[in-house]
Design a protein around this motif. Sequence first.
Motif, PDB file in Angstrom:
ATOM      1  N   SER A 151      11.755 -11.936  -4.577  1.00  0.00           N
ATOM      2  CA  SER A 151      11.250 -11.499  -3.267  1.00  0.00           C
ATOM      3  C   SER A 151      11.144  -9.978  -3.218  1.00  0.00           C
ATOM      4  CB  SER A 151      12.165 -11.998  -2.147  1.00  0.00           C
ATOM      5  OG  SER A 151      12.166 -13.402  -2.087  1.00  0.00           O
ATOM      6  N   LEU A 152      12.150  -9.293  -3.743  1.00  0.00           N
ATOM      7  CA  LEU A 152      12.088  -7.831  -3.782  1.00  0.00           C
ATOM      8  C   LEU A 152      10.999  -7.375  -4.738  1.00  0.00           C
ATOM      9  CD1 LEU A 152      13.152  -5.043  -3.020  1.00  0.00           C
ATOM     10  CD2 LEU A 152      14.859  -5.270  -4.845  1.00  0.00           C
ATOM     11  N   ALA A 153      10.880  -8.030  -5.879  1.00  0.00           N
ATOM     12  CA  ALA A 153       9.843  -7.656  -6.834  1.00  0.00           C
ATOM     13  C   ALA A 153       8.455  -7.790  -6.208  1.00  0.00           C
ATOM     14  CB  ALA A 153       9.955  -8.525  -8.082  1.00  0.00           C
ATOM     15  N   ASP A 154       8.238  -8.872  -5.464  1.00  0.00           N
ATOM     16  CA  ASP A 154       6.944  -9.060  -4.793  1.00  0.00           C
ATOM     17  C   ASP A 154       6.715  -7.970  -3.742  1.00  0.00           C
ATOM     18  OD1 ASP A 154       6.531 -11.298  -6.322  1.00  0.00           O
ATOM     19  OD2 ASP A 154       7.097 -12.720  -4.747  1.00  0.00           O
ATOM     20  N   ALA A 155       7.756  -7.642  -2.990  1.00  0.00           N
ATOM     21  CA  ALA A 155       7.631  -6.629  -1.938  1.00  0.00           C
ATOM     22  C   ALA A 155       7.317  -5.254  -2.516  1.00  0.00           C
ATOM     23  CB  ALA A 155       8.913  -6.563  -1.115  1.00  0.00           C
ATOM     24  N   LEU A 156       7.771  -4.999  -3.744  1.00  0.00           N
ATOM     25  CA  LEU A 156       7.535  -3.705  -4.381  1.00  0.00           C
ATOM     26  C   LEU A 156       6.173  -3.633  -5.078  1.00  0.00           C
ATOM     27  CD1 LEU A 156      11.105  -3.105  -5.854  1.00  0.00           C
ATOM     28  CD2 LEU A 156      10.054  -1.901  -3.936  1.00  0.00           C
ATOM     29  N   ALA A 157       5.423  -4.733  -5.048  1.00  0.00           N
ATOM     30  CA  ALA A 157       4.030  -4.764  -5.521  1.00  0.00           C
ATOM     31  C   ALA A 157       3.891  -4.215  -6.942  1.00  0.00           C
ATOM     32  CB  ALA A 157       3.129  -3.990  -4.547  1.00  0.00           C
ATOM     33  N   TYR A 158       4.654  -4.757  -7.853  1.00  0.00           N
ATOM     34  CA  TYR A 158       4.599  -4.289  -9.233  1.00  0.00           C
ATOM     35  C   TYR A 158       3.193  -4.464  -9.828  1.00  0.00           C
ATOM     36  CZ  TYR A 158       9.738  -4.286  -9.425  1.00  0.00           C
ATOM     37  OH  TYR A 158      11.060  -4.037  -9.221  1.00  0.00           O
ATOM     38  N   ASP A 159       2.724  -3.422 -10.497  1.00  0.00           N
ATOM     39  CA  ASP A 159       1.450  -3.531 -11.220  1.00  0.00           C
ATOM     40  C   ASP A 159       1.519  -2.853 -12.584  1.00  0.00           C
ATOM     41  OD1 ASP A 159       1.427  -0.839 -10.665  1.00  0.00           O
ATOM     42  OD2 ASP A 159      -0.409  -0.848  -9.478  1.00  0.00           O
ATOM     43  N   GLY A 160       2.724  -2.468 -13.007  1.00  0.00           N
ATOM     44  CA  GLY A 160       2.897  -1.816 -14.293  1.00  0.00           C
ATOM     45  C   GLY A 160       2.933  -0.307 -14.231  1.00  0.00           C
ATOM     46  N   THR A 161       2.602   0.274 -13.071  1.00  0.00           N
ATOM     47  CA  THR A 161       2.625   1.730 -12.947  1.00  0.00           C
ATOM     48  C   THR A 161       3.914   2.237 -12.302  1.00  0.00           C
ATOM     49  OG1 THR A 161       1.568   1.703 -10.755  1.00  0.00           O
ATOM     50  CG2 THR A 161       0.121   1.751 -12.687  1.00  0.00           C
ATOM     51  N   GLU A 162       4.773   1.319 -11.856  1.00  0.00           N
ATOM     52  CA  GLU A 162       5.992   1.722 -11.155  1.00  0.00           C
ATOM     53  C   GLU A 162       7.006   2.315 -12.129  1.00  0.00           C
ATOM     54  OE1 GLU A 162       6.338  -2.304 -12.724  1.00  0.00           O
ATOM     55  OE2 GLU A 162       4.916  -1.465 -11.270  1.00  0.00           O
TER      56      GLU A 162
END
Length: 421
Positions: free
Chosen positions: A76-87
């Motif tokens: 849920s946290l991973a989804d909220a942080l909108a990971y796209d590889g640039t984080e």
Amino acid sequence: MSETNASLTEINFDGIVGPSHNYAGLSLGNIASASHKGDPSYPRAAALQGVAKMRGNLDRLGVQGFLLPLPRPNNSLADALAYDGTEPAGLRAAPWSASSMWTANAATVSPAPDTADGKCHLTPANLVTMLHRAQEWPDTKRMLEVAFGDRDHFTVHDIAPMTFGDEGAANHMRFCEGHGSAGVEVFVYGRPGGRFPARQHEQASRLVARRHGLDPARCVFIEQNPAAIEAGAFHNDVVAVANERVLFTHAEAFADQASAYEAIRAVFPALEIVEVPSDIVTIEEAIRTYLFNAQLVTQPDGTMALIVPEECRESASVWAYCEGMLAGNGPIKHVIPVDVRQSMANGGGPACLRLRVVCDPRSVDPRFMLDDAKADLLEQTIAAHYPEQIDPADIGSETLARTVVTARKQLLAALGITQLG
């Protein structure tokens, strides 16, 4: 407040180290965590060290509890942080954090003899200052509601408003003649504005005291020394620990050391202070070795023991102080080193790993109480299912995620705690 209750005892609830234990260095102001950032971690060894510590205290004290790892990775946290590889890597690591192992930050606990309604009150910490910890409270609260689900004996509250940072029992001390008698509760807070965050807000502490129905005349609020926070004492339990009549503290723990002592003595005249001078153990060495992040406990024979990390024995100044203390006539009669090196490398000593709850052991869900057979079961499950090593590059991988999820499920199944699956 009730009279002395002989059925009440102090139980240490240690956090079982989670299978995602890693060194991402996420905790600003935690010197040990920062210094080991990027190192490989060893979750299996870490968890087994924790069980060995619990076994020792079970043998020593006759009672021991535990709390479980929280679900990781937190999708849920991973989804909220909108990971796209640039984080950044640190942001990517947050949902994998195993920091709930440090159950001193799980909640603030006020035992029944201190509260207006005669119940033990627990307020989960919101841990809002750090992202990797702020994700914990919903699952922590859920677990506390299971472990302490007897509503005749316990009340589990909601967190303090997120405006006010609350880090739980790591900034809370209790003084009493005996654990079953009425106590004086001391809340230690920090002032904002320094190099590192002051994680405990004064208003969070005052809110918790009101919510728990504590007598204002038996509450003390003390400011932590800003210089100690700057040096890496991100929680009060890095520089001070209390048990019954005794305060074991570094000379630089509080903003105004003399006034702090006077404030406690004004409501608890029996206070015994064991102060470690700065010219014998510097604040930096105290923080490096976690001399004060120790468990100060009363043994069945009435003597007090200080359970310290092995790092204390390896420090010339700290161990010389301990030996001198034992040779004197003070209240602390034993110093017992334990190996929690995997936790220490991430900034948590013996005190971080436990939440102190004064209650009747019969009122606790028995699945959360340790005995020798259950310790065997924990060790077998950990040895069979925990990853041996996690490298920084492993964080985020599907392979590691499957291993971590499976290991936690096996732990819950072995203990029969299906509500938290």
